[in-house]
Design an enzyme around this catalytic site. Structure first.
Site, PDB file in Angstrom:
ATOM      1  N   GLY A 128     -21.173   4.751   8.478  1.00  0.00           N
ATOM      2  CA  GLY A 128     -20.960   6.031   7.810  1.00  0.00           C
ATOM      3  C   GLY A 128     -20.450   5.900   6.392  1.00  0.00           C
ATOM      4  O   GLY A 128     -20.487   4.833   5.798  1.00  0.00           O
ATOM      5  N   HIS A 184     -27.304   2.804   1.444  1.00  0.00           N
ATOM      6  CA  HIS A 184     -27.768   3.158   2.794  1.00  0.00           C
ATOM      7  C   HIS A 184     -29.076   3.957   2.723  1.00  0.00           C
ATOM      8  O   HIS A 184     -29.972   3.777   3.536  1.00  0.00           O
ATOM      9  CB  HIS A 184     -26.734   4.032   3.514  1.00  0.00           C
ATOM     10  CG  HIS A 184     -25.448   3.340   3.833  1.00  0.00           C
ATOM     11  ND1 HIS A 184     -24.262   3.649   3.220  1.00  0.00           N
ATOM     12  CD2 HIS A 184     -25.168   2.360   4.727  1.00  0.00           C
ATOM     13  CE1 HIS A 184     -23.302   2.903   3.711  1.00  0.00           C
ATOM     14  NE2 HIS A 184     -23.811   2.103   4.627  1.00  0.00           N
ATOM     15  N   LYS A 232     -26.543  -7.377   1.061  1.00  0.00           N
ATOM     16  CA  LYS A 232     -25.167  -7.602   0.586  1.00  0.00           C
ATOM     17  C   LYS A 232     -24.379  -8.327   1.683  1.00  0.00           C
ATOM     18  O   LYS A 232     -23.615  -9.235   1.408  1.00  0.00           O
ATOM     19  CB  LYS A 232     -24.474  -6.294   0.237  1.00  0.00           C
ATOM     20  CG  LYS A 232     -23.060  -6.535  -0.288  1.00  0.00           C
ATOM     21  CD  LYS A 232     -22.456  -5.302  -0.874  1.00  0.00           C
ATOM     22  CE  LYS A 232     -21.955  -4.369   0.197  1.00  0.00           C
ATOM     23  NZ  LYS A 232     -20.703  -4.832   0.832  1.00  0.00           N
ATOM     24  N   ASP A 233     -24.600  -7.906   2.926  1.00  0.00           N
ATOM     25  CA  ASP A 233     -23.984  -8.597   4.069  1.00  0.00           C
ATOM     26  C   ASP A 233     -24.958  -9.688   4.523  1.00  0.00           C
ATOM     27  O   ASP A 233     -25.544  -9.604   5.604  1.00  0.00           O
ATOM     28  CB  ASP A 233     -23.700  -7.595   5.190  1.00  0.00           C
ATOM     29  CG  ASP A 233     -22.723  -6.528   4.751  1.00  0.00           C
ATOM     30  OD1 ASP A 233     -21.551  -6.842   4.549  1.00  0.00           O
ATOM     31  OD2 ASP A 233     -23.150  -5.363   4.563  1.00  0.00           O
ATOM     32  N   MET A 271     -23.060  -1.881  -4.313  1.00  0.00           N
ATOM     33  CA  MET A 271     -22.579  -0.656  -3.653  1.00  0.00           C
ATOM     34  C   MET A 271     -21.954  -0.991  -2.308  1.00  0.00           C
ATOM     35  O   MET A 271     -22.451  -1.827  -1.567  1.00  0.00           O
ATOM     36  CB  MET A 271     -23.731   0.317  -3.445  1.00  0.00           C
ATOM     37  CG  MET A 271     -24.131   0.985  -4.728  1.00  0.00           C
ATOM     38  SD  MET A 271     -25.192   2.385  -4.419  1.00  0.00           S
ATOM     39  CE  MET A 271     -25.673   2.749  -6.102  1.00  0.00           C
ATOM     40  N   SER A 272     -20.848  -0.308  -2.023  1.00  0.00           N
ATOM     41  CA  SER A 272     -20.142  -0.515  -0.760  1.00  0.00           C
ATOM     42  C   SER A 272     -19.283   0.711  -0.493  1.00  0.00           C
ATOM     43  O   SER A 272     -18.735   1.311  -1.430  1.00  0.00           O
ATOM     44  CB  SER A 272     -19.244  -1.743  -0.879  1.00  0.00           C
ATOM     45  OG  SER A 272     -18.266  -1.742   0.143  1.00  0.00           O
TER      46      SER A 272
HETATM   47  O1  PAF Z   1     -23.104  -3.309   8.130  1.00  0.00           O
HETATM   48  C1  PAF Z   1     -22.505  -2.433   8.778  1.00  0.00           C
HETATM   49  O2  PAF Z   1     -22.295  -1.294   8.334  1.00  0.00           O
HETATM   50  C2  PAF Z   1     -21.990  -2.754  10.171  1.00  0.00           C
HETATM   51  O3  PAF Z   1     -21.520  -4.066  10.229  1.00  0.00           O
HETATM   52  C3  PAF Z   1     -23.020  -2.489  11.272  1.00  0.00           C
HETATM   53  C4  PAF Z   1     -24.262  -3.355  11.140  1.00  0.00           C
HETATM   54  C5  PAF Z   1     -23.429  -1.026  11.245  1.00  0.00           C
HETATM   55  C6  PAF Z   1     -22.416  -2.787  12.646  1.00  0.00           C
HETATM   56  O4  PAF Z   1     -21.313  -1.986  12.912  1.00  0.00           O
END
Ligand code: PAF
Length: 294
Positions: A28, A34, A146-147, A181-182
């Site tokens: 969220g 996103h 980013k992750d 962005m984060s």
């Molecule tokens: O990257 C994220 O926002 C979270 O780690 C994820 C993949 C939704 C899991 O909770």
């Protein structure tokens, strides 16, 4: 767009979708990054499912679970605006029922980067993503680069557990000045926000040094990246590593980057925010703000 809170209802709504389904799991407080994942999902599939669930099992003691930013109303609107059909925001006690005792551990890939400083984090991520995959049963799931480590772990888990799901990675989306962005950027005050640029500055400096002379040692490239980060007075480096882009194992510091390439990645705390960023040194700088960094 259907807004759904229970697993049974989600399964029923999913079964009614004809055609392919893309899934974007999130915690969220959605931002433009996103939305890019969602648009990519809709390019690849007929329908889009988005989940919003702040997953407690991926936060360690002392991390920001209780303060994690939330804006469910804004999230609903944003999802609607991109054409999401199912917005899934389950309750915590529905997802983790009493005596929940199964955990997914993806070995090896969690030994570097964020793994050592966030024990249990990737188990929490792999577990919730596996659960959501089983609930949503998408054809494609979209994650941000980013992750990078998270993406690598989810790819490995998907392969190892035979999920029939294509994992799509989307390049990092950046603010105009280059900051990745984060949702956590909102913790920064104005001064910290300026200092936060040190991550991209450090990574770009290393990228320029490598491009200029690929025979430089990994140690020299790390030193080049470290300088701009350490020059920011409020920045504390959690890690700055140069790893193999597939295995995520640290590269030999005394040697140049091999033909396999290198991912340089960092986590830096600035005030209340722990920020991460990464860059592949062996690929051209991505189009966009990084190219015009001083
Ligand atoms: O990257 C994220 O926002 C979270 O780690 C994820 C993949 C939704 C899991 O909770």
């Amino acid at each position: 767009m259907k807004r759904i809170t229970t697993i049974d209802e989600l399964r029923r709504a999913r079964a009614e979708l004809n055609g392919t389904v893309a899934f974007v799991p999130t915690m969220g407080f959605l931002h433009a990054g996103h939305l890019t994942l969602m648009r990519r999902g809709l390019e690849l599939c007929d329908h889009l499912v988005v989940s919003v669930f702040v997953n407690p099992t991926q936060f360690g003691p002392g991390e920001d679970l209780d303060n994690y930013p939330r804006d469910l109303k804004g999230d609903v609107e944003k999802c609607r605006s991109v054409g999401c059909e199912i917005f899934f925001c389950p309750r915590r006690d529905h997802v983790y029922t009493d005596h929940h005792s199964t955990t997914v551990i993806v070995d090896e890939l969690d030994r570097s980067l964020c793994g050592p400083s966030r024990p249990g984090h990737f188990e929490g991520v792999a577990t919730i993503v596996a659960k959501l995959f089983n609930i949503v049963t998408p054809d494609v799931a979209v994650f941000g680069q980013k992750d990078y480590q998270q993406l690598a772990i989810i790819r490995r888990m998907t392969r190892d557990l035979n999920f029939d799901i294509r994992i799509e990675g989307v390049p990092i989306i950046r603010e105009d000045d280059g900051l990745a962005m984060s949702s956590r950027n909102r913790y920064l005050d104005d001064d910290q926000r300026r200092q936060a640029l040190c991550l991209s500055r450090g990574l770009v400096a290393a990228h320029r040094a490598y491009t200029d002379d690929p025979s430089r040692t990994v140690r020299a490239l790390l030193e080049t990246a470290r300088r701009p980060i350490e020059a920011a007075p409020g920045a504390h480096i959690d890690y700055l590593e140069c790893v193999h882009p597939q295995t995520l194992m640290p590269l030999d510091a005394d040697r140049p980057v091999s033909d396999d390439g290198a991912l340089m990645a960092t986590a830096v705390s600035i005030g209340p925010a722990r920020l991460i960023d990464n860059l592949r040194l062996h690929e051209p700088l991505p189009d966009g703000p990084l190219r015009s960094l001083p």
